[in-house]
Scaffold this motif. Structure first.
Motif, PDB file in Angstrom:
ATOM      1  N   ILE A 186       0.835  -1.210   0.000  1.00  8.65           N
ATOM      2  CA  ILE A 186       0.000   0.000   0.000  1.00  8.65           C
ATOM      3  C   ILE A 186       0.867   1.257   0.000  1.00  8.65           C
ATOM      4  O   ILE A 186       0.637   2.192  -0.778  1.00  8.65           O
ATOM      5  CB  ILE A 186      -0.953   0.000   1.208  1.00  8.65           C
ATOM      6  N   TYR A 187       1.875   1.277   0.854  1.00 11.08           N
ATOM      7  CA  TYR A 187       2.742   2.452   0.968  1.00 11.08           C
ATOM      8  C   TYR A 187       3.475   2.733  -0.335  1.00 11.08           C
ATOM      9  O   TYR A 187       3.487   3.867  -0.834  1.00 11.08           O
ATOM     10  CB  TYR A 187       3.726   2.246   2.116  1.00 11.08           C
ATOM     11  N   ASP A 188       4.104   1.707  -0.929  1.00  8.83           N
ATOM     12  CA  ASP A 188       4.876   1.928  -2.148  1.00  8.83           C
ATOM     13  C   ASP A 188       3.989   2.305  -3.328  1.00  8.83           C
ATOM     14  O   ASP A 188       4.366   3.159  -4.142  1.00  8.83           O
ATOM     15  CB  ASP A 188       5.700   0.680  -2.488  1.00  8.83           C
ATOM     16  N   VAL A 189       2.828   1.686  -3.456  1.00  8.44           N
ATOM     17  CA  VAL A 189       1.932   2.009  -4.564  1.00  8.44           C
ATOM     18  C   VAL A 189       1.488   3.467  -4.486  1.00  8.44           C
ATOM     19  O   VAL A 189       1.573   4.216  -5.480  1.00  8.44           O
ATOM     20  CB  VAL A 189       0.711   1.076  -4.580  1.00  8.44           C
ATOM     21  N   ILE A 190       1.025   3.893  -3.316  1.00  8.11           N
ATOM     22  CA  ILE A 190       0.553   5.275  -3.171  1.00  8.11           C
ATOM     23  C   ILE A 190       1.705   6.256  -3.386  1.00  8.11           C
ATOM     24  O   ILE A 190       1.564   7.262  -4.089  1.00  8.11           O
ATOM     25  CB  ILE A 190      -0.094   5.492  -1.787  1.00  8.11           C
ATOM     26  N   LYS A 191       2.874   5.962  -2.800  1.00  9.85           N
ATOM     27  CA  LYS A 191       4.027   6.860  -2.928  1.00  9.85           C
ATOM     28  C   LYS A 191       4.449   7.004  -4.387  1.00  9.85           C
ATOM     29  O   LYS A 191       4.659   8.127  -4.873  1.00  9.85           O
ATOM     30  CB  LYS A 191       5.200   6.339  -2.101  1.00  9.85           C
ATOM     31  N   ASP A 224      -2.093   9.428 -19.912  1.00  5.64           N
ATOM     32  CA  ASP A 224      -1.601   8.438 -20.869  1.00  5.64           C
ATOM     33  C   ASP A 224      -0.563   7.513 -20.239  1.00  5.64           C
ATOM     34  O   ASP A 224      -0.642   6.289 -20.367  1.00  5.64           O
ATOM     35  CB  ASP A 224      -1.010   9.152 -22.084  1.00  5.64           C
ATOM     36  N   ILE A 225       0.411   8.101 -19.564  1.00  2.00           N
ATOM     37  CA  ILE A 225       1.483   7.294 -18.979  1.00  2.00           C
ATOM     38  C   ILE A 225       0.959   6.462 -17.817  1.00  2.00           C
ATOM     39  O   ILE A 225       1.343   5.302 -17.653  1.00  2.00           O
ATOM     40  CB  ILE A 225       2.663   8.199 -18.550  1.00  2.00           C
ATOM     41  N   PHE A 226       0.052   7.034 -17.014  1.00  5.71           N
ATOM     42  CA  PHE A 226      -0.570   6.237 -15.950  1.00  5.71           C
ATOM     43  C   PHE A 226      -1.274   5.023 -16.543  1.00  5.71           C
ATOM     44  O   PHE A 226      -1.193   3.913 -16.004  1.00  5.71           O
ATOM     45  CB  PHE A 226      -1.573   7.093 -15.170  1.00  5.71           C
ATOM     46  N   GLY A 227      -1.970   5.243 -17.653  1.00  3.09           N
ATOM     47  CA  GLY A 227      -2.686   4.149 -18.281  1.00  3.09           C
ATOM     48  C   GLY A 227      -1.779   3.037 -18.769  1.00  3.09           C
ATOM     49  O   GLY A 227      -2.185   1.885 -18.841  1.00  3.09           O
ATOM     50  N   VAL A 243       1.414   2.397 -17.376  1.00  2.00           N
ATOM     51  CA  VAL A 243       2.362   1.846 -16.393  1.00  2.00           C
ATOM     52  C   VAL A 243       1.718   1.329 -15.118  1.00  2.00           C
ATOM     53  O   VAL A 243       2.382   0.634 -14.346  1.00  2.00           O
ATOM     54  CB  VAL A 243       3.435   2.901 -16.010  1.00  2.00           C
ATOM     55  N   TRP A 244       0.446   1.639 -14.862  1.00  3.71           N
ATOM     56  CA  TRP A 244      -0.095   1.311 -13.540  1.00  3.71           C
ATOM     57  C   TRP A 244      -0.064  -0.196 -13.258  1.00  3.71           C
ATOM     58  O   TRP A 244       0.198  -0.605 -12.122  1.00  3.71           O
ATOM     59  CB  TRP A 244      -1.524   1.856 -13.386  1.00  3.71           C
ATOM     60  N   VAL A 245      -0.306  -0.998 -14.307  1.00  2.00           N
ATOM     61  CA  VAL A 245      -0.274  -2.454 -14.103  1.00  2.00           C
ATOM     62  C   VAL A 245       1.125  -2.897 -13.688  1.00  2.00           C
ATOM     63  O   VAL A 245       1.295  -3.721 -12.777  1.00  2.00           O
ATOM     64  CB  VAL A 245      -0.716  -3.187 -15.387  1.00  2.00           C
ATOM     65  N   TYR A 246       2.151  -2.335 -14.351  1.00  2.00           N
ATOM     66  CA  TYR A 246       3.526  -2.729 -14.048  1.00  2.00           C
ATOM     67  C   TYR A 246       3.948  -2.259 -12.655  1.00  2.00           C
ATOM     68  O   TYR A 246       4.724  -2.933 -11.985  1.00  2.00           O
ATOM     69  CB  TYR A 246       4.482  -2.171 -15.105  1.00  2.00           C
ATOM     70  N   VAL A 247       3.428  -1.112 -12.242  1.00  2.00           N
ATOM     71  CA  VAL A 247       3.711  -0.640 -10.887  1.00  2.00           C
ATOM     72  C   VAL A 247       3.137  -1.612  -9.864  1.00  2.00           C
ATOM     73  O   VAL A 247       3.810  -2.014  -8.910  1.00  2.00           O
ATOM     74  CB  VAL A 247       3.147   0.779 -10.669  1.00  2.00           C
ATOM     75  N   LEU A 248       1.879  -2.020 -10.061  1.00  4.07           N
ATOM     76  CA  LEU A 248       1.244  -2.953  -9.125  1.00  4.07           C
ATOM     77  C   LEU A 248       1.977  -4.291  -9.103  1.00  4.07           C
ATOM     78  O   LEU A 248       2.222  -4.863  -8.037  1.00  4.07           O
ATOM     79  CB  LEU A 248      -0.224  -3.161  -9.505  1.00  4.07           C
ATOM     80  N   ILE A 249       2.342  -4.796 -10.300  1.00  7.03           N
ATOM     81  CA  ILE A 249       3.067  -6.069 -10.358  1.00  7.03           C
ATOM     82  C   ILE A 249       4.432  -5.933  -9.693  1.00  7.03           C
ATOM     83  O   ILE A 249       4.857  -6.791  -8.907  1.00  7.03           O
ATOM     84  CB  ILE A 249       3.229  -6.527 -11.819  1.00  7.03           C
ATOM     85  N   ASP A 266       8.404  -0.492 -16.965  1.00  4.06           N
ATOM     86  CA  ASP A 266       9.080   0.786 -16.844  1.00  4.06           C
ATOM     87  C   ASP A 266       9.949   0.777 -15.603  1.00  4.06           C
ATOM     88  O   ASP A 266       9.850  -0.108 -14.751  1.00  4.06           O
ATOM     89  CB  ASP A 266       8.057   1.929 -16.739  1.00  4.06           C
ATOM     90  N   ILE A 267      10.779   1.805 -15.471  1.00  7.99           N
ATOM     91  CA  ILE A 267      11.603   1.935 -14.279  1.00  7.99           C
ATOM     92  C   ILE A 267      10.730   2.059 -13.036  1.00  7.99           C
ATOM     93  O   ILE A 267      11.107   1.645 -11.946  1.00  7.99           O
ATOM     94  CB  ILE A 267      12.558   3.149 -14.406  1.00  7.99           C
ATOM     95  N   PHE A 268       9.508   2.595 -13.219  1.00  7.89           N
ATOM     96  CA  PHE A 268       8.604   2.771 -12.086  1.00  7.89           C
ATOM     97  C   PHE A 268       8.178   1.431 -11.483  1.00  7.89           C
ATOM     98  O   PHE A 268       7.941   1.332 -10.287  1.00  7.89           O
ATOM     99  CB  PHE A 268       7.360   3.564 -12.511  1.00  7.89           C
ATOM    100  N   GLY A 269       8.061   0.401 -12.318  1.00 11.06           N
ATOM    101  CA  GLY A 269       7.662  -0.907 -11.822  1.00 11.06           C
ATOM    102  C   GLY A 269       8.817  -1.739 -11.308  1.00 11.06           C
ATOM    103  O   GLY A 269       8.616  -2.637 -10.484  1.00 11.06           O
ATOM    104  N   THR A 270      10.042  -1.447 -11.780  1.00  9.74           N
ATOM    105  CA  THR A 270      11.198  -2.252 -11.369  1.00  9.74           C
ATOM    106  C   THR A 270      11.882  -1.713 -10.106  1.00  9.74           C
ATOM    107  O   THR A 270      12.576  -2.472  -9.422  1.00  9.74           O
ATOM    108  CB  THR A 270      12.238  -2.320 -12.491  1.00  9.74           C
ATOM    109  N   LEU A 271      11.673  -0.455  -9.802  1.00  9.01           N
ATOM    110  CA  LEU A 271      12.317   0.108  -8.600  1.00  9.01           C
ATOM    111  C   LEU A 271      11.932  -0.610  -7.314  1.00  9.01           C
ATOM    112  O   LEU A 271      12.801  -0.897  -6.486  1.00  9.01           O
ATOM    113  CB  LEU A 271      12.003   1.605  -8.496  1.00  9.01           C
ATOM    114  N   PRO A 272      10.638  -0.916  -7.095  1.00  8.50           N
ATOM    115  CA  PRO A 272      10.304  -1.642  -5.858  1.00  8.50           C
ATOM    116  C   PRO A 272      10.970  -3.015  -5.773  1.00  8.50           C
ATOM    117  O   PRO A 272      11.309  -3.472  -4.682  1.00  8.50           O
ATOM    118  CB  PRO A 272       8.772  -1.778  -5.930  1.00  8.50           C
ATOM    119  N   ILE A 273      11.157  -3.672  -6.934  1.00  4.34           N
ATOM    120  CA  ILE A 273      11.842  -4.967  -6.923  1.00  4.34           C
ATOM    121  C   ILE A 273      13.302  -4.781  -6.542  1.00  4.34           C
ATOM    122  O   ILE A 273      13.851  -5.540  -5.736  1.00  4.34           O
ATOM    123  CB  ILE A 273      11.724  -5.638  -8.304  1.00  4.34           C
TER     124      ILE A 273
END
Length: 334
Positions: free
Chosen positions: A45-50, A207-210, A212-218, A260-267
């Motif tokens: 929850i914290y990382d997704v919102i941040k 557009d970008i949210f549309g 990348v959001w899936v990759y951020v959640l994954i 994207d880099i946005f989805g790989t940073l949490p990993i």
């Protein structure tokens, strides 16, 4: 210095958000933050919102700047430059385009078809998915400013050197003919009003949210699993800093993936937390963003096999070298 630290903790790391999510998990969900389940839910929850908050602010700001540099204006700027300086500017222009590797390829085609040197267009193609202004802020929010700045500088160096090597190889014959002869409209730049720029920036955020959001959640989900469920000993035995193969292995693991880099940073954050070397985690992140299999397939449609192999070899070697450098000198950054 204390004021800067406070601003960094509150605006980038969002300590206030971590506290609020902690209260939600403990008081609202009745979960123990010290337990695996509670810690995983908090991490997610914290990382997704941040990340979403930072993305909205950063993409809007970058898009506002980008509205002053449409492709035709960029082409004219680069068209008047030659040699090393052109590669540097091409790489720097990649930093103001918050695109994934697949999204950068159409711009690469436009630049190439308009007559820009191949070395300049490849410098852009390397830097665009690998390094952007948003990545600086996101890296700083997860790690620290030293790591963020070093990552960006090394990414730019890789883009410039990669562009120079490809330019000197004289491989224009290995670009598909439709790219070299594609018609380009040379229209004058529109004079955008503040309202136009506002609408453009909001549209870019949407557009970008549309995309990348899936990759951020994954990515955050995988990060939460690594952080709290996968034993540290297992992770360290496979990708530990002392294993010479960890950096090449992490790079190869990253290639088939697409994010994207946005989805790989949490990993990457979770891997470092489990004892994986900083350079190994960053090499994985760079491979996912710059060498993803879908982007290589798209690039194969516009360049022939020898040029594609040269591009892949240069970027792979550069990522592995950067990974080893970060591992060897991690004590300077953490």
């Amino acid at each position: 210095m204390e004021v800067f630290k406070w601003l960094n903790d509150q605006l980038l790391r969002m300590d206030w958000l971590a506290w609020l999510v902690g209260r939600l998990v403990e008081d609202g969900f009745g979960m123990d933050l010290a337990g695996r389940s509670g810690a995983s839910v908090h991490f997610f929850i914290y990382d997704v919102i941040k990340i979403f908050i930072l993305l909205a602010v950063l993409i809007f700001s970058i898009s506002w700047v980008q509205s002053h540099f449409p492709p035709e204006r960029t082409r004219r700027i680069l068209g008047g430059m030659q040699g090393f300086s052109a590669k540097v500017v091409g790489a720097l222009l990649g930093t103001i385009t918050p695109f994934c590797s697949c999204s950068s390829i159409p711009i690469f085609i436009g630049f190439t078809s308009s007559g820009l040197p191949l070395g300049v267009t490849f410098a852009f193609l390397i830097s665009s998915p690998l390094v952007d202004l948003a990545s600086v802020i996101l890296l700083a929010s997860i790690f620290n400013w030293t790591i963020a700045i070093a990552y960006v500088l090394l990414g730019l160096v890789l883009a410039v050197i990669g562009g120079m090597l490809i330019g000197r190889a004289k491989m224009e014959a290995y670009v598909e003919s439709f790219v070299m002869h594609n018609a380009v409209l040379d229209t004058p730049q529109e004079q955008l009003s503040s309202r136009d720029r506002l609408q453009f920036s909001c549209a870019q955020v949407s557009d970008i949210f549309g995309r990348v959001w899936v990759y951020v959640l994954i990515g955050v989900g995988i990060g939460a699993a690594i952080h709290n469920w996968i034993p540290a000993a297992w992770t360290e035995s496979l990708l530990g800093q002392n294993n010479w193969w960890s950096v090449p292995l992490a790079t190869l693991i990253g290639v088939p993936m697409y994010a994207d880099i946005f989805g790989t940073l949490p990993i990457a954050e979770a891997l470092v937390g489990k004892g994986v070397g900083l350079g190994t985690a960053l090499a994985f992140m760079m491979a996912v963003t710059a060498l993803s299999l879908p982007s290589l397939i798209m690039l194969k449609k516009v360049v022939k096999a020898p040029l594609l192999a040269l591009f892949f070899g240069i970027v792979t070697f550069g990522i592995v070298l950067i990974g080893y450098l970060f591992n060897a000198y991690a004590y300077l950054f953490i």
